[in-house]
Design a protein around this motif. Structure first.
Motif, mmCIF file in Angstrom:
data_model
loop_
_atom_site.group_PDB
_atom_site.id
_atom_site.type_symbol
_atom_site.label_atom_id
_atom_site.label_comp_id
_atom_site.label_asym_id
_atom_site.label_seq_id
_atom_site.Cartn_x
_atom_site.Cartn_y
_atom_site.Cartn_z
ATOM 1 N N ALA A 1 0.851 -1.269 -0.120
ATOM 2 C CA ALA A 1 -0.021 0.030 -0.111
ATOM 3 C C ALA A 1 0.934 1.174 -0.049
ATOM 4 O O ALA A 1 0.473 2.318 -0.590
ATOM 5 C CB ALA A 1 -0.847 -0.241 1.246
ATOM 6 N N ALA A 2 2.049 0.993 0.522
ATOM 7 C CA ALA A 2 2.883 2.228 0.564
ATOM 8 C C ALA A 2 3.879 2.640 -0.772
ATOM 9 O O ALA A 2 4.296 3.650 -1.092
ATOM 10 C CB ALA A 2 3.870 2.175 1.765
ATOM 11 N N ALA A 3 3.716 1.530 -1.536
ATOM 12 C CA ALA A 3 4.595 1.576 -2.539
ATOM 13 C C ALA A 3 3.975 2.188 -3.959
ATOM 14 O O ALA A 3 4.746 1.928 -5.021
ATOM 15 C CB ALA A 3 5.154 -0.183 -3.150
ATOM 16 N N PHE A 4 2.792 2.554 -3.833
ATOM 17 C CA PHE A 4 2.291 3.183 -5.194
ATOM 18 C C PHE A 4 1.773 4.548 -5.269
ATOM 19 O O PHE A 4 1.647 5.251 -6.451
ATOM 20 C CB PHE A 4 1.111 2.282 -5.730
ATOM 21 N N PRO A 5 1.196 5.326 -4.261
ATOM 22 C CA PRO A 5 0.490 6.594 -4.152
ATOM 23 C C PRO A 5 1.076 7.389 -4.947
ATOM 24 O O PRO A 5 0.600 7.930 -6.076
ATOM 25 C CB PRO A 5 0.083 6.948 -2.958
ATOM 26 N N LEU A 6 2.276 7.952 -4.663
ATOM 27 C CA LEU A 6 2.992 9.207 -5.320
ATOM 28 C C LEU A 6 3.273 8.854 -6.675
ATOM 29 O O LEU A 6 2.949 9.483 -7.767
ATOM 30 C CB LEU A 6 4.036 9.612 -4.605
ATOM 31 N N THR A 7 3.915 7.885 -7.185
ATOM 32 C CA THR A 7 4.551 7.376 -8.473
ATOM 33 C C THR A 7 3.459 6.912 -9.340
ATOM 34 O O THR A 7 3.141 7.426 -10.509
ATOM 35 C CB THR A 7 5.554 6.388 -8.075
ATOM 36 N N PHE A 8 2.458 6.152 -8.840
ATOM 37 C CA PHE A 8 1.295 5.850 -9.845
ATOM 38 C C PHE A 8 0.490 7.316 -9.971
ATOM 39 O O PHE A 8 0.050 7.390 -11.243
ATOM 40 C CB PHE A 8 0.341 4.747 -9.106
ATOM 41 N N LEU A 9 0.381 7.935 -8.906
ATOM 42 C CA LEU A 9 -0.453 9.038 -9.429
ATOM 43 C C LEU A 9 0.202 10.066 -10.352
ATOM 44 O O LEU A 9 -0.477 10.669 -11.131
ATOM 45 C CB LEU A 9 -0.781 10.117 -7.945
ATOM 46 N N THR A 10 1.473 10.270 -10.222
ATOM 47 C CA THR A 10 2.357 10.921 -11.024
ATOM 48 C C THR A 10 2.044 10.504 -12.515
ATOM 49 O O THR A 10 1.786 11.277 -13.485
ATOM 50 C CB THR A 10 3.694 10.986 -10.712
ATOM 51 N N ALA A 11 2.474 9.173 -12.613
ATOM 52 C CA ALA A 11 2.280 8.729 -14.015
ATOM 53 C C ALA A 11 0.729 8.433 -14.677
ATOM 54 O O ALA A 11 0.885 8.883 -15.865
ATOM 55 C CB ALA A 11 2.832 7.067 -13.712
ATOM 56 N N TRP A 12 -0.173 8.229 -13.735
ATOM 57 C CA TRP A 12 -1.469 8.406 -14.402
ATOM 58 C C TRP A 12 -1.654 9.773 -14.951
ATOM 59 O O TRP A 12 -2.124 9.919 -16.042
ATOM 60 C CB TRP A 12 -2.658 8.058 -13.322
ATOM 61 N N VAL B 1 8.265 5.419 -10.448
ATOM 62 C CA VAL B 1 7.380 6.019 -11.606
ATOM 63 C C VAL B 1 7.561 5.153 -12.939
ATOM 64 O O VAL B 1 6.344 5.419 -13.786
ATOM 65 C CB VAL B 1 7.634 7.711 -11.713
ATOM 66 N N GLY B 2 8.695 4.702 -13.372
ATOM 67 C CA GLY B 2 8.544 4.088 -14.743
ATOM 68 C C GLY B 2 7.944 2.776 -14.361
ATOM 69 O O GLY B 2 7.169 2.260 -15.463
ATOM 70 N N VAL B 3 8.050 2.088 -13.236
ATOM 71 C CA VAL B 3 7.020 0.799 -13.259
ATOM 72 C C VAL B 3 5.604 1.195 -13.202
ATOM 73 O O VAL B 3 4.901 0.317 -13.753
ATOM 74 C CB VAL B 3 7.541 0.177 -11.695
ATOM 75 N N ALA B 4 5.431 2.234 -12.654
ATOM 76 C CA ALA B 4 3.891 2.735 -12.712
ATOM 77 C C ALA B 4 3.493 2.920 -14.339
ATOM 78 O O ALA B 4 2.348 2.407 -14.668
ATOM 79 C CB ALA B 4 3.631 3.732 -11.787
ATOM 80 N N ALA B 5 4.261 3.631 -14.933
ATOM 81 C CA ALA B 5 3.897 4.104 -16.215
ATOM 82 C C ALA B 5 3.795 3.007 -17.209
ATOM 83 O O ALA B 5 2.929 2.906 -18.138
ATOM 84 C CB ALA B 5 4.865 5.118 -16.751
ATOM 85 N N ALA C 1 4.206 18.455 -28.993
ATOM 86 C CA ALA C 1 3.991 19.087 -27.834
ATOM 87 C C ALA C 1 4.941 18.740 -26.869
ATOM 88 O O ALA C 1 5.143 17.464 -26.485
ATOM 89 C CB ALA C 1 2.369 18.795 -27.539
ATOM 90 N N LEU C 2 5.324 19.695 -26.115
ATOM 91 C CA LEU C 2 6.100 19.436 -24.772
ATOM 92 C C LEU C 2 5.177 19.842 -23.513
ATOM 93 O O LEU C 2 4.504 20.910 -23.451
ATOM 94 C CB LEU C 2 7.200 20.316 -24.576
ATOM 95 N N ILE C 3 4.948 18.959 -22.646
ATOM 96 C CA ILE C 3 3.810 18.764 -21.877
ATOM 97 C C ILE C 3 4.341 18.781 -20.212
ATOM 98 O O ILE C 3 5.046 17.778 -19.982
ATOM 99 C CB ILE C 3 2.661 17.702 -21.814
ATOM 100 N N GLY C 4 4.180 19.741 -19.301
ATOM 101 C CA GLY C 4 4.810 19.511 -18.052
ATOM 102 C C GLY C 4 3.475 18.979 -16.930
ATOM 103 O O GLY C 4 2.373 19.123 -17.393
ATOM 104 N N SER C 5 4.048 18.179 -16.320
ATOM 105 C CA SER C 5 3.143 17.449 -15.329
ATOM 106 C C SER C 5 3.512 17.402 -13.846
ATOM 107 O O SER C 5 4.758 17.287 -13.725
ATOM 108 C CB SER C 5 2.749 16.220 -15.829
#
Length: 352
Positions: free
Chosen positions: A154-165, A189-193, A295-299
């Protein structure tokens, strides 16, 4: 919550006591957090590392910390104390912390654009985080933890998966059938992407720095892989796409790969970026951008609504947290050394 001899309630924590290398981290006693109205205190059960933790330790202008500071943005635990006015959770609830800290009142918050909030911050950066036995959290930032997950998962996904999504689905508008290049598939973040792009129906090309990491990326769903330690990313992408290029590049490294990422794009392609781990400055040939209509997109981070979707998908097993290894809280400095070494795949997690 143990008591010290002087009668002051304290906890064990790892705090940044000076900026610089890992010697600036100290395992120490700090006062137990006490909840104000609308807040709760969690018994931290797991806290995953993020590259943000490194930036905070080194020291960056975006976050001028009062030291000592307890980092840690990806936090899960059990509610142990509830402040006045809290009705959405009870003592004993197992919860995930939404790392987005917002005012909830500005025009961006009213539109649901959390990361555009005028006073936006990240848990563990704007306030003390989860490198500790206990953490104080706004109650509105708590999400019920799926019962089929361990605390570490449960700790291993919130920030990185949210960023990637937010990068792929919301900002880049990735569609089924498109081709996407994921840079650094071994990172959190790569694993999530890789997983999110595959779930969206894209053809996924992933890069990693070793053959072992490339094989792990394929196991996650990557259709093709590039070992960027010995292959030119842009040239290999052209080879894999019959000279066309990809529709979307998922980038979070910066100047070390930026030019190759731009060259890997098909006409009308989108490059979405969330980071600059190899430096803040890149150069681009504007003629290439406008002539190919790129297109260059910031996130940055994402929406709470997106995180709620991700939590559901993880609970259903459609997205999977990947943990490389865990460390006891006292070994946080060692864990950060591993994070900086890049000798891992997925997430590193601290266990208080």
């Amino acid at each position: 919550m143990p008591n010290c001899d002087a009668g002051v309630t304290v906890m064990k924590a790892v705090a940044i006591v000076e900026h610089g290398g890992v010697e600036g981290l100290r395992y120490m006693d700090l006062p137990d957090p006490q909840p104000d109205a609308g807040e709760v205190v969690l018994r931290v059960r797991a806290c995953a590392l993020n590259h943000l933790d490194i930036w905070l330790r080194i020291g960056i202008p975006a976050y001028r910390l009062a030291l000592p500071h307890v980092p840690g943005s990806d936090v899960v635990g059990e509610v142990v104390t509830v402040g006045d006015g809290v009705t959405n959770v009870r003592v004993g609830d197992k919860v995930i912390v939404n790392p987005n800290l917002t005012c909830g009142e500005c025009e961006w918050c009213r539109m649901g654009e959390d990361s555009m909030c005028q006073s936006f911050g990240i848990f563990g950066a704007k306030c003390w985080g989860g490198y500790a036995e206990y953490a104080k959290v706004p109650a509105r930032n708590l999400i019920p933890m799926p019962s089929n997950l361990t605390f570490e998962q449960a700790a291993a996904f919130p920030l990185t998966f949210l960023t990637a999504w937010h990068m792929l689905i919301t900002r880049a508008g990735l569609k089924a059938g498109e081709r996407v290049l994921v840079i650094g598939a071994g990172s959190g973040v790569g694993v999530a992407a890789v997983q999110i792009a595959k779930l969206a129906g894209a053809f996924v090309i992933a890069t990693a720095g070793t053959d072992e990491k490339c094989e792990k990326a394929k196991a996650l769903g990557a259709d093709a892989v590039i070992n960027h330690s010995r292959e030119n990313i842009a040239d290999k992408v052209r080879e894999l796409t019959d000279g066309r290029g990809v529709d979307v590049v998922f980038e979070h490294v910066g100047p070390a790969v930026f030019e190759q990422c731009v060259r890997a794009l098909a006409k009308g392609g989108r490059l979405v970026t969330c980071g600059a781990t190899s430096g803040p400055t890149v150069t681009v040939d504007l003629r290439y951008f406008y002539s190919r209509q790129l297109a260059l997109i910031g996130s940055m981070m994402g929406r709470t609504s997106e995180l709620l979707t991700i939590v559901r998908l993880v609970g259903e097993g459609k997205l999977k947290p990947v943990i490389d290894r865990t460390f006891p809280l006292a070994d946080a400095a060692k864990a950060q050394e591993v994070l900086e070494s890049r000798n891992f795949f997925g997430k590193l997690v601290l266990i208080p």
